[in-house]
Design a protein around this motif. Structure first.
Motif, mmCIF file in Angstrom:
data_model
loop_
_atom_site.group_PDB
_atom_site.id
_atom_site.type_symbol
_atom_site.label_atom_id
_atom_site.label_comp_id
_atom_site.label_asym_id
_atom_site.label_seq_id
_atom_site.Cartn_x
_atom_site.Cartn_y
_atom_site.Cartn_z
ATOM 1 N N ARG A 70 -18.263 -6.949 12.102
ATOM 2 C CA ARG A 70 -18.746 -8.117 11.369
ATOM 3 C C ARG A 70 -18.101 -8.189 9.981
ATOM 4 O O ARG A 70 -18.660 -8.767 9.056
ATOM 5 N N GLY A 71 -16.921 -7.587 9.849
ATOM 6 C CA GLY A 71 -16.156 -7.697 8.612
ATOM 7 C C GLY A 71 -16.553 -6.716 7.534
ATOM 8 O O GLY A 71 -16.133 -6.865 6.379
ATOM 9 N N GLU A 72 -17.320 -5.684 7.887
ATOM 10 C CA GLU A 72 -17.803 -4.752 6.867
ATOM 11 C C GLU A 72 -16.657 -4.019 6.159
ATOM 12 O O GLU A 72 -16.643 -3.888 4.927
ATOM 13 N N LEU A 73 -15.693 -3.520 6.944
ATOM 14 C CA LEU A 73 -14.580 -2.788 6.333
ATOM 15 C C LEU A 73 -13.694 -3.727 5.515
ATOM 16 O O LEU A 73 -13.295 -3.389 4.391
ATOM 17 N N THR A 74 -13.387 -4.899 6.047
ATOM 18 C CA THR A 74 -12.539 -5.843 5.328
ATOM 19 C C THR A 74 -13.142 -6.190 3.974
ATOM 20 O O THR A 74 -12.456 -6.178 2.945
ATOM 21 N N SER A 75 -14.426 -6.478 3.951
ATOM 22 C CA SER A 75 -15.101 -6.803 2.696
ATOM 23 C C SER A 75 -15.076 -5.621 1.742
ATOM 24 O O SER A 75 -14.817 -5.780 0.535
ATOM 25 N N GLY A 76 -15.339 -4.427 2.261
ATOM 26 C CA GLY A 76 -15.368 -3.242 1.413
ATOM 27 C C GLY A 76 -14.020 -2.926 0.798
ATOM 28 O O GLY A 76 -13.930 -2.504 -0.363
ATOM 29 N N VAL A 77 -12.953 -3.132 1.570
ATOM 30 C CA VAL A 77 -11.612 -2.881 1.045
ATOM 31 C C VAL A 77 -11.283 -3.861 -0.071
ATOM 32 O O VAL A 77 -10.776 -3.471 -1.137
ATOM 33 N N LEU A 78 -11.555 -5.143 0.134
ATOM 34 C CA LEU A 78 -11.281 -6.127 -0.912
ATOM 35 C C LEU A 78 -12.049 -5.810 -2.186
ATOM 36 O O LEU A 78 -11.519 -5.932 -3.297
ATOM 37 N N ASP A 79 -13.289 -5.397 -2.049
ATOM 38 C CA ASP A 79 -14.106 -5.076 -3.218
ATOM 39 C C ASP A 79 -13.594 -3.834 -3.945
ATOM 40 O O ASP A 79 -13.792 -3.701 -5.159
ATOM 41 N N ALA A 80 -12.955 -2.915 -3.206
ATOM 42 C CA ALA A 80 -12.511 -1.654 -3.804
ATOM 43 C C ALA A 80 -11.129 -1.728 -4.438
ATOM 44 O O ALA A 80 -10.742 -0.833 -5.185
ATOM 45 N N LEU A 81 -10.369 -2.762 -4.142
ATOM 46 C CA LEU A 81 -9.016 -2.881 -4.680
ATOM 47 C C LEU A 81 -9.039 -3.208 -6.167
ATOM 48 O O LEU A 81 -9.957 -3.871 -6.673
ATOM 49 N N GLU A 82 -8.000 -2.761 -6.870
ATOM 50 C CA GLU A 82 -7.798 -3.223 -8.238
ATOM 51 C C GLU A 82 -7.636 -4.741 -8.223
ATOM 52 O O GLU A 82 -7.026 -5.303 -7.303
ATOM 53 N N PRO A 83 -8.164 -5.445 -9.212
ATOM 54 C CA PRO A 83 -8.111 -6.914 -9.190
ATOM 55 C C PRO A 83 -6.710 -7.481 -8.996
ATOM 56 O O PRO A 83 -6.536 -8.467 -8.271
ATOM 57 N N ALA A 84 -5.709 -6.864 -9.614
ATOM 58 C CA ALA A 84 -4.352 -7.393 -9.489
ATOM 59 C C ALA A 84 -3.840 -7.274 -8.060
ATOM 60 O O ALA A 84 -3.105 -8.150 -7.582
ATOM 61 N N VAL A 85 -4.219 -6.197 -7.367
ATOM 62 C CA VAL A 85 -3.803 -6.021 -5.970
ATOM 63 C C VAL A 85 -4.618 -6.945 -5.066
ATOM 64 O O VAL A 85 -4.080 -7.593 -4.167
ATOM 65 N N ALA A 86 -5.918 -7.038 -5.325
ATOM 66 C CA ALA A 86 -6.777 -7.910 -4.514
ATOM 67 C C ALA A 86 -6.313 -9.357 -4.579
ATOM 68 O O ALA A 86 -6.385 -10.091 -3.585
ATOM 69 N N ALA A 87 -5.806 -9.782 -5.744
ATOM 70 C CA ALA A 87 -5.369 -11.168 -5.904
ATOM 71 C C ALA A 87 -4.165 -11.491 -5.029
ATOM 72 O O ALA A 87 -3.953 -12.657 -4.669
#
Length: 339
Positions: A70-87
């Motif tokens: 249900r997207g748990e890992l995908t959400s967790g990875v995005l939240d854990a990334l540095e903002p510049a990488v997440a962007a």
């Protein structure tokens, strides 16, 4: 009606009303590393950051979560990334079920792996749910396909396994003895599924994480089983339970640069260790408030659970670099195993 386990499990898991299409998702029935601790998503985010560096910080960095639940890992990875990488990260959750309500809008919900991936493709407990056929040795020493009744899971022995790709796979990867009752799961569909996934990666890394066994240590009676409501159960292909079997990850490996590790080894090199830091290293006073809400702290036992021998730490990790130097991703990765 009796069918092969591969056909019966495909219908039970992914057919109309199948187990993996239900609204509660896998988390309603069993607990994976993703659900055990947010540290797992943070470790995957660290690996994605390492891939980003190896690729030279591309304008768009792909993260593909195969078998996303249900997207748990995908959400967790995005939240854990540095903002510049997440962007710069384009996140895909690959799952046959419909998109969950309330899912992070940054996540693209797709039914299949994208054609071109430049980044990290991560398949956590996906291959064990790629259905496979089961064979069993009869009283005369002949390997026969196992057939199963969909309504109650009753098994019977079918025709002898004919010559061809499946028998060739068994001879190469899981040779059976003549002992009556010996069983094996034919992993060829998983090899092919993984090869297609790796082929989609144009640059970066593909990772498969799963229950695994290796040549020379295959279980003599197979591993096919079921899970329902958090407990292991008899596998019945009626859609009421998960149907899973451990993965011959060594057979799945594509090319000479593939690396096989335990989860314990992989997570340790990504900063997840079971030991607490010495008390002498603890700060004397609390740090200043963070500029943004901090992620929840892991419970003290979570690193140990993720890396435990005899548990999640024994999961297999198959890592396949594509178009990058393996050393850029895996330097000393196996040297972190505690003695």
């Amino acid at each position: 009606m009796s069918r092969t386990w591969r056909d019966a499990a495909e219908e039970a898991l992914y057919g109309p009303g199948g187990f993996y299409l239900r609204t509660e998702g896998p988390a309603g029935h069993f607990r994976t590393s993703v659900h055990a601790s947010p540290l797992y998503a943070r470790a995957v985010a660290a690996l994605l950051t390492r891939v980003d560096r190896a690729l030279g910080h591309p304008a768009t960095l792909d993260f593909v979560d195969v078998g996303a639940g249900r997207g748990e890992l995908t959400s967790g990875v995005l939240d854990a990334l540095e903002p510049a990488v997440a962007a710069r990260t384009r996140a895909y959750a690959v799952e046959r079920a419909g998109r969950p309500a309330g899912l992070d809008g940054r996540i693209e919900w797709v039914a299949g792996i994208p054609d071109r991936v430049n980044g990290l493709l991560f398949a956590n407990e996906w291959l064990d749910n790629v259905p496979v056929d089961v064979v069993e040795v009869d009283g005369n020493g002949t390997a026969r396909l196992v057939l199963v009744q969909e309504k109650d899971g009753t098994e019977t022995l079918g025709e002898p396994l004919p010559p061809g790709p499946d028998s060739d796979w068994l001879a190469r990867w899981w040779p059976l003895t003549a002992e009556p009752g010996s069983r094996a799961e034919i992993g060829r569909p998983r090899d092919e599924a993984w090869a297609r996934a790796v082929d989609a990666v144009r640059g970066g890394l593909a990772v498969a994480v799963d229950y695994a066994h290796h040549q020379g240590r295959r279980p003599p009676f197979g591993t096919l089983t079921g899970f329902r409501d958090g407990r292991e159960c008899r596998p019945v292909p009626d859609g009421s339970c998960d149907i899973t079997a451990h993965v011959a990850l060594d057979a799945c490996a594509v090319g000479g640069e593939a690396v096989l590790l335990t989860q314990r080894e992989a997570l340790q090199t990504l900063g997840i260790r079971s030991a607490r830091p010495p008390l002498a290293l603890a700060p004397c006073r609390p740090p200043p408030p963070p500029p943004a809400p901090a992620p929840p702290l892991p419970r003290p036992g979570e690193p140990a659970e993720l890396t435990a021998r005899g548990g999640l730490g024994d999961f297999g990790w198959l890592l396949q670099p594509v178009g990058v130097e393996p050393d850029a991703l895996l330097v000393d990765i196996a040297d972190h195993e505690e003695q």
